[in-house]
Design a protein around this motif. Structure first.
Motif, mmCIF file in Angstrom:
data_model
loop_
_atom_site.group_PDB
_atom_site.id
_atom_site.type_symbol
_atom_site.label_atom_id
_atom_site.label_comp_id
_atom_site.label_asym_id
_atom_site.label_seq_id
_atom_site.Cartn_x
_atom_site.Cartn_y
_atom_site.Cartn_z
ATOM 1 N N GLU A 1 -2.126 -65.119 11.618
ATOM 2 C CA GLU A 1 -0.692 -65.510 11.813
ATOM 3 C C GLU A 1 -0.124 -63.878 11.997
ATOM 4 N N MET A 2 1.127 -64.286 12.157
ATOM 5 C CA MET A 2 2.212 -62.969 12.281
ATOM 6 C C MET A 2 3.505 -63.244 11.425
ATOM 7 N N HIS A 3 3.828 -62.400 10.331
ATOM 8 C CA HIS A 3 5.069 -62.631 9.257
ATOM 9 C C HIS A 3 5.815 -61.465 9.557
ATOM 10 N N LEU A 4 7.276 -62.032 9.264
ATOM 11 C CA LEU A 4 7.522 -60.616 8.423
ATOM 12 C C LEU A 4 8.134 -61.143 6.866
ATOM 13 N N VAL A 5 7.502 -59.725 6.518
ATOM 14 C CA VAL A 5 7.866 -60.255 4.839
ATOM 15 C C VAL A 5 8.931 -58.951 3.894
ATOM 16 N N SER A 6 10.220 -59.986 3.428
ATOM 17 C CA SER A 6 11.051 -58.935 2.594
ATOM 18 C C SER A 6 10.021 -58.314 1.610
ATOM 19 N N ARG A 7 10.618 -57.070 1.695
ATOM 20 C CA ARG A 7 10.012 -55.812 0.583
ATOM 21 C C ARG A 7 10.990 -55.280 -0.411
ATOM 22 N N CYS A 8 12.254 -56.548 -0.530
ATOM 23 C CA CYS A 8 13.225 -56.815 -1.764
ATOM 24 C C CYS A 8 14.253 -57.889 -1.824
ATOM 25 N N ASP A 9 14.328 -58.682 -2.420
ATOM 26 C CA ASP A 9 15.539 -59.592 -2.652
ATOM 27 C C ASP A 9 16.471 -58.950 -1.807
ATOM 28 N N GLN A 10 17.166 -59.858 -1.306
ATOM 29 C CA GLN A 10 18.197 -59.153 -0.286
ATOM 30 C C GLN A 10 19.060 -60.564 -0.026
ATOM 31 N N VAL A 11 20.373 -60.103 0.411
ATOM 32 C CA VAL A 11 20.778 -61.560 1.522
ATOM 33 C C VAL A 11 21.545 -61.767 2.648
ATOM 34 N N VAL A 12 20.757 -62.163 4.221
ATOM 35 C CA VAL A 12 21.800 -61.639 5.260
ATOM 36 C C VAL A 12 22.317 -62.471 5.873
ATOM 37 N N HIS A 13 23.166 -62.112 6.292
ATOM 38 C CA HIS A 13 24.726 -62.929 6.334
ATOM 39 C C HIS A 13 24.286 -62.554 7.878
ATOM 40 N N LEU A 14 24.439 -63.965 8.135
ATOM 41 C CA LEU A 14 24.411 -64.370 9.637
ATOM 42 C C LEU A 14 24.953 -65.608 9.982
ATOM 43 N N CYS A 15 26.386 -65.351 11.123
ATOM 44 C CA CYS A 15 27.054 -66.663 11.858
ATOM 45 C C CYS A 15 28.144 -67.153 10.343
ATOM 46 N N GLY A 16 28.613 -66.199 9.637
ATOM 47 C CA GLY A 16 29.285 -67.096 8.420
ATOM 48 C C GLY A 16 28.284 -67.761 6.861
ATOM 49 N N HIS A 17 26.995 -67.446 7.041
ATOM 50 C CA HIS A 17 26.591 -67.572 5.831
ATOM 51 C C HIS A 17 25.752 -66.815 5.736
ATOM 52 N N HIS B 1 7.520 -66.642 9.007
ATOM 53 C CA HIS B 1 6.334 -67.162 10.183
ATOM 54 C C HIS B 1 6.622 -67.237 11.173
ATOM 55 N N THR B 2 6.249 -65.726 12.237
ATOM 56 C CA THR B 2 6.970 -65.601 13.094
ATOM 57 C C THR B 2 6.118 -66.269 14.570
ATOM 58 N N GLU B 3 4.579 -66.326 14.171
ATOM 59 C CA GLU B 3 3.917 -66.368 15.585
ATOM 60 C C GLU B 3 2.694 -66.950 14.607
ATOM 61 N N ASN B 4 1.800 -68.073 15.542
ATOM 62 C CA ASN B 4 0.290 -68.372 15.264
ATOM 63 C C ASN B 4 0.116 -68.004 16.617
ATOM 64 N N SER B 5 -1.383 -67.185 16.530
ATOM 65 C CA SER B 5 -2.676 -67.398 17.791
ATOM 66 C C SER B 5 -3.497 -68.267 17.692
ATOM 67 N N TYR B 6 -3.665 -69.669 17.919
ATOM 68 C CA TYR B 6 -5.581 -70.131 17.529
ATOM 69 C C TYR B 6 -6.130 -69.683 18.573
ATOM 70 N N LYS B 7 -7.567 -69.306 18.287
ATOM 71 C CA LYS B 7 -8.638 -69.107 19.253
ATOM 72 C C LYS B 7 -9.296 -70.225 19.363
ATOM 73 N N TYR B 8 -9.890 -70.237 19.816
ATOM 74 C CA TYR B 8 -10.632 -71.521 20.214
ATOM 75 C C TYR B 8 -12.391 -71.208 20.647
ATOM 76 N N THR B 9 -12.966 -72.047 21.122
ATOM 77 C CA THR B 9 -14.272 -72.600 21.206
ATOM 78 C C THR B 9 -14.081 -72.528 22.875
ATOM 79 N N VAL B 10 -15.318 -72.638 23.325
ATOM 80 C CA VAL B 10 -14.792 -72.923 25.042
ATOM 81 C C VAL B 10 -14.825 -74.304 25.454
ATOM 82 N N ALA B 11 -15.959 -75.204 24.110
ATOM 83 C CA ALA B 11 -16.304 -76.440 24.003
ATOM 84 C C ALA B 11 -14.783 -77.222 23.394
#
Length: 311
Positions: free
Chosen positions: A241-257, A268-278
């Motif tokens: 699992e790959m994440h970007l973790v907020s280091r503090c309380d914050q407010v992000v402004h995005l497209c008027g929000h 949570h930005t990405e998962n990378s599943y690992k398999y067995t061959v079978a």
């Protein structure tokens, strides 16, 4: 930068807003791949800790003749998530009279630059780059020969199991010639951890580039220093699992929000599943493929599967 109404109506803007309003926060990894994200991923593939690329290239090189024999002459190769087109060159070198290459990628600028370079290097090869999201329904251009899919890099691991099956099922309908696919294998957690937490911090920059892209394209005000890269192996789910973790309380402004994020919350930005061959072969069979061959390196770190449509 004040974003335009069209920009704020884009799919990327919608995905970022949804990621920050829903809890837990989550976004598809496909949004990593703007031009800078694609460049950073190419750099990741060269890192000493990142074993998948060199292991898969080694398998392609060692087994090229066998792979080409199974694919047969006159095939048109469709590469999904084509990126820099590095691996497909090994495949094209081995194939007999390939009818052409149809590389598909969401990062249009990077794709067209890579395709143009390949065309210069191989002027006799018919190359048709297609810039789109291959996870969505779309219509391929008319085929020039038996259509063979190439899906390297274990990108199938980025999809949830309930997404991977339907994606493979669509590929089974698109590809009358078969599918050559790279699949990362379950292995020691320490090795997996190192691959996604490299000493040079390239993967961390790749992860945070998602926020830099939102700033550049959407006029957001993410402070990248307030976000920590986190990647870890989740054994029960057999995935990184790959994440970007907020280091503090914050407010992000995005497209008027104004979107509040608490300290310790993550995107949570990405998962990378690992398999067995079978395990992967069972998934492929359920999606309408017939597994015919598999090549695995001596350490059993990585696998390449050759699949035929079952009907």
């Amino acid at each position: 930068m004040k974003p335009s109404p069209d920009t704020c109506a884009s799919e990327f803007a919608h995905a970022m807003q949804e990621a920050l309003t829903r809890r837990p926060h989550r976004i598809s990894p496909k949004w990593f791949y703007d031009t800078e994200g694609s460049r950073l991923f190419d750099a990741i593939c060269e890192l000493p800790e990142y074993y998948p690329t060199r292991t898969e290239l080694g398998l392609l090189d060692r087994h090229a003749d066998d792979i080409a024999r199974r694919i047969g002459p006159g095939a048109e190769v469709v590469e999904f998530g084509a990126g820099s087109l590095r691996k497909v060159r090994l495949l094209l070198d081995a194939l007999e009279r390939p009818a052409g290459l149809l590389p598909i990628d969401i990062s249009a600028e990077h794709l067209h630059a890579s395709a143009a370079q390949l065309q210069r290097d191989r002027p006799g090869l018919f190359v048709r780059p297609v810039a789109l999201d291959f996870t969505q329904d779309f219509v391929l251009p008319a085929a020039r020969g038996p259509r063979v899919g190439f899906f390297p890099g274990s990108s199938i691991g980025n999809f949830e199991p309930d997404e991977a099956g339907p994606l493979l099922a669509r590929m089974a309908r698109w590809l009358d010639g078969g599918l050559l696919i790279g699949v990362d294998l379950v292995k020691e957690p320490d090795l997996l951890h190192a691959a996604y937490n490299d000493a040079q911090g390239v993967t961390a920059r790749f992860n945070r580039n998602l926020l830099a892209r939102a700033n550049a394209e959407l006029g957001a005000d993410f402070n990248l220093a307030r976000w920590a890269h986190s990647a870890f192996f989740h054994p029960p789910l057999q995935r990184i699992e790959m994440h970007l973790v907020s280091r503090c309380d914050q407010v992000v402004h995005l497209c008027g929000h104004a979107l509040p994020v608490q300290e310790g919350e993550s995107i949570h930005t990405e998962n990378s599943y690992k398999y067995t061959v079978a395990g992967f072969q069972r998934l492929a069979e359920s999606a309408g493929f017939r597994p015919e061959a598999v090549w695995v390196d001596s350490r059993r770190w990585f696998s390449i599967h050759w699949l035929r449509p079952a009907v």
